[in-house]
Every structure is written in C-alpha cells, then in structure tokens.
Design a protein around this motif. Structure first.
Motif, PDB file in Angstrom:
ATOM      1  N   SER A 198      11.068   2.758  -7.824  1.00  0.00           N
ATOM      2  CA  SER A 198      10.262   1.709  -8.443  1.00  0.00           C
ATOM      3  C   SER A 198       9.639   0.855  -7.336  1.00  0.00           C
ATOM      4  CB  SER A 198      11.137   0.841  -9.353  1.00  0.00           C
ATOM      5  OG  SER A 198      12.039   0.075  -8.574  1.00  0.00           O
ATOM      6  N   PHE A 199       8.741  -0.021  -7.727  1.00  0.00           N
ATOM      7  CA  PHE A 199       8.081  -0.893  -6.766  1.00  0.00           C
ATOM      8  C   PHE A 199       9.103  -1.753  -6.025  1.00  0.00           C
ATOM      9  CE2 PHE A 199       6.123  -5.011  -5.775  1.00  0.00           C
ATOM     10  CZ  PHE A 199       5.126  -4.594  -4.918  1.00  0.00           C
ATOM     11  N   LEU A 200      10.048  -2.338  -6.752  1.00  0.00           N
ATOM     12  CA  LEU A 200      11.045  -3.200  -6.114  1.00  0.00           C
ATOM     13  C   LEU A 200      11.964  -2.419  -5.185  1.00  0.00           C
ATOM     14  CD1 LEU A 200      11.968  -5.604  -9.033  1.00  0.00           C
ATOM     15  CD2 LEU A 200      10.596  -6.085  -7.009  1.00  0.00           C
ATOM     16  N   GLU A 201      12.337  -1.211  -5.551  1.00  0.00           N
ATOM     17  CA  GLU A 201      13.168  -0.395  -4.668  1.00  0.00           C
ATOM     18  C   GLU A 201      12.425  -0.035  -3.388  1.00  0.00           C
ATOM     19  OE1 GLU A 201      14.019   2.757  -7.367  1.00  0.00           O
ATOM     20  OE2 GLU A 201      15.976   1.925  -7.915  1.00  0.00           O
ATOM     21  N   SER A 202      11.141   0.284  -3.512  1.00  0.00           N
ATOM     22  CA  SER A 202      10.332   0.589  -2.329  1.00  0.00           C
ATOM     23  C   SER A 202      10.189  -0.628  -1.429  1.00  0.00           C
ATOM     24  CB  SER A 202       8.946   1.086  -2.738  1.00  0.00           C
ATOM     25  OG  SER A 202       9.036   2.269  -3.477  1.00  0.00           O
ATOM     26  N   ALA A 256       0.833  -1.207   0.000  1.00  0.00           N
ATOM     27  CA  ALA A 256       0.000   0.000   0.000  1.00  0.00           C
ATOM     28  C   ALA A 256       0.869   1.258   0.000  1.00  0.00           C
ATOM     29  CB  ALA A 256      -0.920  -0.008   1.217  1.00  0.00           C
ATOM     30  N   ILE A 257       1.970   1.223   0.737  1.00  0.00           N
ATOM     31  CA  ILE A 257       2.868   2.380   0.780  1.00  0.00           C
ATOM     32  C   ILE A 257       3.465   2.639  -0.594  1.00  0.00           C
ATOM     33  CG2 ILE A 257       5.090   3.186   1.678  1.00  0.00           C
ATOM     34  CD1 ILE A 257       4.303   1.727   4.332  1.00  0.00           C
ATOM     35  N   THR A 258       3.917   1.585  -1.266  1.00  0.00           N
ATOM     36  CA  THR A 258       4.556   1.784  -2.570  1.00  0.00           C
ATOM     37  C   THR A 258       3.582   2.307  -3.614  1.00  0.00           C
ATOM     38  OG1 THR A 258       4.200  -0.523  -3.196  1.00  0.00           O
ATOM     39  CG2 THR A 258       6.312   0.025  -2.196  1.00  0.00           C
ATOM     40  N   HIS A 259       2.307   1.982  -3.462  1.00  0.00           N
ATOM     41  CA  HIS A 259       1.328   2.439  -4.441  1.00  0.00           C
ATOM     42  C   HIS A 259       0.774   3.828  -4.146  1.00  0.00           C
ATOM     43  CE1 HIS A 259       1.263  -1.067  -6.937  1.00  0.00           C
ATOM     44  NE2 HIS A 259       1.037  -1.854  -5.904  1.00  0.00           N
ATOM     45  N   THR A 260       0.859   4.281  -2.901  1.00  0.00           N
ATOM     46  CA  THR A 260       0.261   5.576  -2.564  1.00  0.00           C
ATOM     47  C   THR A 260       1.283   6.678  -2.312  1.00  0.00           C
ATOM     48  OG1 THR A 260       0.145   4.967  -0.226  1.00  0.00           O
ATOM     49  CG2 THR A 260      -1.810   4.539  -1.578  1.00  0.00           C
ATOM     50  N   ALA A 261       2.466   6.320  -1.868  1.00  0.00           N
ATOM     51  CA  ALA A 261       3.479   7.356  -1.595  1.00  0.00           C
ATOM     52  C   ALA A 261       4.000   7.910  -2.923  1.00  0.00           C
ATOM     53  CB  ALA A 261       4.627   6.772  -0.778  1.00  0.00           C
ATOM     54  N   GLY A 262       4.255   9.169  -2.933  1.00  0.00           N
ATOM     55  CA  GLY A 262       4.726   9.817  -4.161  1.00  0.00           C
ATOM     56  C   GLY A 262       6.241   9.767  -4.295  1.00  0.00           C
TER      57      GLY A 262
END
Length: 114
Positions: free
Chosen positions: A24-28, A14-20
């Motif tokens: 990338s997703f993998l880095e997050s 959820a954090i990776t999809h909402t934080a600006g």
C-alpha cells in the motif's frame, strides 16, 4: 536540509505510484522512511561538508562532481525488484546537488568568476 527532505519525499511518492509493488502507499512510504537513514543521512553529511570547504572550483564543475558523489548513496536501491526506486532516488540526489548553495558562504570565495 529542508530542500533535500522535500526532494526525498517527492521521490518516494513517485516511487510508490510507479513501482509495481504489492504494497500500500503507507507501507511503501515506511520503506522510504527506513531507507532515509541509509541514503539521506550520508548524503546530507557529504553535501554539507563539500559546500563548506568549496572555495576555488568552478560552481558548475563542483555541482557535477557533487551529483556523482551523491548518487553513490542510492546504492541500497539497486536490490529493488523494479528500477523505479533507483532511478527516482538518483534523480533526487542530482536535483539536490543542483539546488544546494555552492559555496555555502559566498564571502569566503577565492575562485574566479566566469
């Protein structure tokens, strides 16, 4: 432990999809895995110790106090550039406090049933 791991992963998705963030997703998710040692390990230690010795307190009161105590371990996320990491991790901590079996061994219960 599997419940907390699942909640932790869901919170970081959820954090990776909402934080600006410009990650990338993998880095997050790597950031979340790195914070796992700082956030999740103390959370699990406190939770397991608390439910092991919990024998007398009302279950609802115990869960509220445990949720407050576990939310403290989300402190490293206060330094994030956006509020989403702290909010989602705190929600995961509260959800874990609500889902953990309390008391861990029901046969040792000495409190009153209400």
């Amino acid at each position: 432990m599997a419940t907390y791991l699942l909640l932790y992963v869901v919170a970081w998705i959820a954090i990776t999809h909402t934080a600006g963030w410009d990650l990338s997703f993998l880095e997050s998710m790597r950031v979340g895995a790195g914070l796992h040692l700082i956030v999740a390990v103390p959370t699990l230690l406190v939770a397991v110790c608390a439910v092991t010795v919990h024998r007398r307190m009302d279950v609802v009161r115990f869960r509220v106090l445990l949720a407050i105590a576990l939310s403290v371990f989300a402190w490293p996320l206060m330094a994030a550039s956006t509020p989403e990491p702290l909010a989602f991790q705190a929600m995961a901590q509260v959800a874990f406090a609500a889902l953990i079996p309390a008391p861990l061994l029901p046969e040792d219960w000495v409190g009153e049933a209400r």
